[in-house]
Design a protein around this motif. Sequence first.
Motif, PDB file in Angstrom:
ATOM      1  N   SER A 210       0.859  -1.194   0.000  1.00  0.00           N
ATOM      2  CA  SER A 210       0.000   0.000   0.000  1.00  0.00           C
ATOM      3  C   SER A 210       0.892   1.239   0.000  1.00  0.00           C
ATOM      4  CB  SER A 210      -0.917   0.010   1.239  1.00  0.00           C
ATOM      5  OG  SER A 210      -0.151   0.009   2.421  1.00  0.00           O
ATOM      6  N   GLN A 211       0.281   2.398  -0.114  1.00  0.00           N
ATOM      7  CA  GLN A 211       1.041   3.651  -0.017  1.00  0.00           C
ATOM      8  C   GLN A 211       0.216   4.697   0.708  1.00  0.00           C
ATOM      9  OE1 GLN A 211       2.960   5.172  -3.596  1.00  0.00           O
ATOM     10  NE2 GLN A 211       2.970   7.246  -2.763  1.00  0.00           N
ATOM     11  N   ASP A 212       0.856   5.329   1.688  1.00  0.00           N
ATOM     12  CA  ASP A 212       0.222   6.360   2.514  1.00  0.00           C
ATOM     13  C   ASP A 212       0.553   7.740   1.951  1.00  0.00           C
ATOM     14  OD1 ASP A 212      -1.011   7.661   4.601  1.00  0.00           O
ATOM     15  OD2 ASP A 212       0.552   7.248   6.070  1.00  0.00           O
ATOM     16  N   HIS A 213      -0.285   8.719   2.276  1.00  0.00           N
ATOM     17  CA  HIS A 213      -0.026  10.123   1.951  1.00  0.00           C
ATOM     18  C   HIS A 213       0.031  10.878   3.274  1.00  0.00           C
ATOM     19  CE1 HIS A 213      -1.651   8.461  -1.733  1.00  0.00           C
ATOM     20  NE2 HIS A 213      -1.351   9.551  -2.416  1.00  0.00           N
ATOM     21  N   LYS A 214       1.226  11.269   3.685  1.00  0.00           N
ATOM     22  CA  LYS A 214       1.421  11.843   5.022  1.00  0.00           C
ATOM     23  C   LYS A 214       1.127  13.347   5.101  1.00  0.00           C
ATOM     24  CE  LYS A 214       2.891   8.662   7.938  1.00  0.00           C
ATOM     25  NZ  LYS A 214       1.963   8.256   8.988  1.00  0.00           N
ATOM     26  N   ARG A 215       1.423  14.065   4.040  1.00  0.00           N
ATOM     27  CA  ARG A 215       1.309  15.525   4.120  1.00  0.00           C
ATOM     28  C   ARG A 215      -0.152  15.967   4.128  1.00  0.00           C
ATOM     29  NH1 ARG A 215       6.063  18.786   4.201  1.00  0.00           N
ATOM     30  NH2 ARG A 215       7.813  17.364   3.895  1.00  0.00           N
ATOM     31  N   ALA A 216      -0.409  17.104   4.775  1.00  0.00           N
ATOM     32  CA  ALA A 216      -1.784  17.550   4.994  1.00  0.00           C
ATOM     33  C   ALA A 216      -2.457  18.058   3.723  1.00  0.00           C
ATOM     34  CB  ALA A 216      -1.800  18.651   6.053  1.00  0.00           C
ATOM     35  N   ASP A 220       1.431  16.857  -1.845  1.00  0.00           N
ATOM     36  CA  ASP A 220       2.379  16.553  -0.759  1.00  0.00           C
ATOM     37  C   ASP A 220       2.981  17.824  -0.165  1.00  0.00           C
ATOM     38  OD1 ASP A 220       2.089  13.783  -0.651  1.00  0.00           O
ATOM     39  OD2 ASP A 220       3.413  13.506  -2.372  1.00  0.00           O
ATOM     40  N   GLN A 221       2.118  18.810   0.050  1.00  0.00           N
ATOM     41  CA  GLN A 221       2.510  20.061   0.707  1.00  0.00           C
ATOM     42  C   GLN A 221       1.956  20.050   2.140  1.00  0.00           C
ATOM     43  OE1 GLN A 221       4.506  22.435  -1.024  1.00  0.00           O
ATOM     44  NE2 GLN A 221       4.558  20.694  -2.419  1.00  0.00           N
ATOM     45  N   GLY A 226      -0.866  12.068  10.580  1.00  0.00           N
ATOM     46  CA  GLY A 226      -0.908  10.630  10.803  1.00  0.00           C
ATOM     47  C   GLY A 226      -1.281   9.869   9.541  1.00  0.00           C
ATOM     48  N   GLY A 227      -1.610  10.572   8.468  1.00  0.00           N
ATOM     49  CA  GLY A 227      -1.985   9.933   7.203  1.00  0.00           C
ATOM     50  C   GLY A 227      -3.291  10.490   6.676  1.00  0.00           C
ATOM     51  N   MET A 228      -3.292  10.967   5.433  1.00  0.00           N
ATOM     52  CA  MET A 228      -4.480  11.592   4.834  1.00  0.00           C
ATOM     53  C   MET A 228      -5.176  10.699   3.803  1.00  0.00           C
ATOM     54  SD  MET A 228      -4.941  14.458   6.322  1.00  0.00           S
ATOM     55  CE  MET A 228      -6.148  15.201   5.226  1.00  0.00           C
ATOM     56  N   GLY A 229      -4.629   9.507   3.601  1.00  0.00           N
ATOM     57  CA  GLY A 229      -5.251   8.586   2.655  1.00  0.00           C
ATOM     58  C   GLY A 229      -4.249   7.563   2.158  1.00  0.00           C
ATOM     59  N   THR A 230      -4.761   6.487   1.572  1.00  0.00           N
ATOM     60  CA  THR A 230      -3.903   5.407   1.099  1.00  0.00           C
ATOM     61  C   THR A 230      -4.505   4.722  -0.110  1.00  0.00           C
ATOM     62  OG1 THR A 230      -4.981   4.149   2.854  1.00  0.00           O
ATOM     63  CG2 THR A 230      -2.667   4.522   3.132  1.00  0.00           C
ATOM     64  N   ARG A 414      -7.761  15.737   1.249  1.00  0.00           N
ATOM     65  CA  ARG A 414      -6.917  15.922   0.073  1.00  0.00           C
ATOM     66  C   ARG A 414      -7.667  15.418  -1.154  1.00  0.00           C
ATOM     67  NH1 ARG A 414      -0.563  14.523   0.758  1.00  0.00           N
ATOM     68  NH2 ARG A 414      -0.874  14.279  -1.485  1.00  0.00           N
ATOM     69  N   ASN A 415      -7.418  16.046  -2.287  1.00  0.00           N
ATOM     70  CA  ASN A 415      -8.120  15.690  -3.512  1.00  0.00           C
ATOM     71  C   ASN A 415      -7.262  14.880  -4.482  1.00  0.00           C
ATOM     72  OD1 ASN A 415     -10.713  17.245  -3.137  1.00  0.00           O
ATOM     73  ND2 ASN A 415      -9.207  18.863  -2.837  1.00  0.00           N
ATOM     74  N   ASP A 416      -6.062  14.486  -4.016  1.00  0.00           N
ATOM     75  CA  ASP A 416      -5.134  13.810  -4.933  1.00  0.00           C
ATOM     76  C   ASP A 416      -4.625  12.475  -4.388  1.00  0.00           C
ATOM     77  OD1 ASP A 416      -3.618  14.829  -2.859  1.00  0.00           O
ATOM     78  OD2 ASP A 416      -2.040  15.648  -4.148  1.00  0.00           O
ATOM     79  N   ILE A 417      -5.414  11.841  -3.491  1.00  0.00           N
ATOM     80  CA  ILE A 417      -5.005  10.546  -2.970  1.00  0.00           C
ATOM     81  C   ILE A 417      -4.973   9.538  -4.126  1.00  0.00           C
ATOM     82  CG2 ILE A 417      -5.549   8.666  -1.363  1.00  0.00           C
ATOM     83  CD1 ILE A 417      -4.686  11.358  -0.035  1.00  0.00           C
TER      84      ILE A 417
END
Length: 424
Positions: A210-216, A220-221, A226-230, A414-417
């Motif tokens: 899997s892959q997480d998206h950490k930035r708010a 990725d800015q 704790g994670g905004m989506g995966t 976020r709109n780009d997960i």
Amino acid sequence: MKVLIIGSGGREHAIAWKVAQSPKVDKIYCAPGNAGISQYAECVNIGAMEFEKLAAFAKEKEIDLTVVGMDDPLVGGVVDIFESQGLKVFGPRKNAAILEGSKAFSKDLMKKYNIPTAAYENFTSPEEALAYLETAKMPIVLKADGLALGKGVLICNTLEEAKEGVKTLMLDKQFGSAGDEIVIEEFMVGREVSVLSFVDGNTIRIMTSSQDHKRAKDGDQGLNTGGMGTFSPSPFYTKQVDEFCRENIYQRTVDAMKAEGRPFKGIIFFGLMLTEEGPKVLEYNARFGDPETQVVLPRMKNDIVEVFEACVDGKLDQIQLEFDHNAAVCVVLASDGYPEHYEKGYPITGFENFENKSGYFVFHAGTKFDEAGRIVTNGGRVLGVTALGEDLKKARENAYNAVQWIHFENKYMRNDIGKAIDEA
């Protein structure tokens, strides 16, 4: 059998949902739980760090298996307390949970056992850390040694930023005692991939990637969260990458912990960076990732309780993990302002839209019931909306459709997960 789950987030909701599918289980408790978990489990008002109370409850209710979801109780030694009282519990003991509890320990372990990772140095003195930075190559990464809710990592592009980072971690103690020691490591470039695994002390079984998206914020800015989506699986986790990791990282980590007298039973989460020189370990966690769990477990075919028991009993070699040939995307709905300042207590509507819809899930992270019995926001990350699809693009489309079904004031996402899948 009766199962107790310790924790209160989206990860624990996903675990409770999966445990509830096991024909072996007829009663689930969760301490402390949340509004969503209460659909599957009886929530108990005991904090995750109240070890003696938790053990007493497990004895009173004759719990057959306790599953620890969170990092703090694992690192604090909850498994040792349960085991000392003859209670069956899934998770690493305190001396093994140090794999996540101390970044300095895990980096030294990787160096000793030749497990690929970024070059680094450990520091307990701010003065020595600052002196080291004067000769270091930028950008550079600073990590608080201890637990910091997934936020104790600073990526510094300039020497000034790096010096300010040392001040933030070691002098201002933004993350408390977690910053008493810090790791300064080289900045690696590449794709990030998360790989979860079950471990029984000797055998390791790898779950889907899997892959997480950490930035708010989008692109990725913004601050680390704790994670905004995966999304799962990662198209960048190829057969070649898998073979390399199995040979050089996964089993080697399990064997290293055993050799150190710290046999690991539970979940090892491998945070990997796919660099030009090959995969390297960014970090270890000693439990399911959140929100990674929310895309991995919906794709898992196995009875999770059987796998938990095999880990505890040292019989994981008898289990083969199976995952559906589909994909999942999770979009976190947060409170606007997270991870800094945000308001709580807003009513949430739209849950009925998920009823009887196959392949759509809403996992609660920060929710509770108010005095009127309504489900309201109670945290920075509020919900994880997960959708399945025959491939990643379809799963992403489904997830972004589903987030429109939920409404609450100050809803943010976020709109780009999963946008990276377009580049695969």
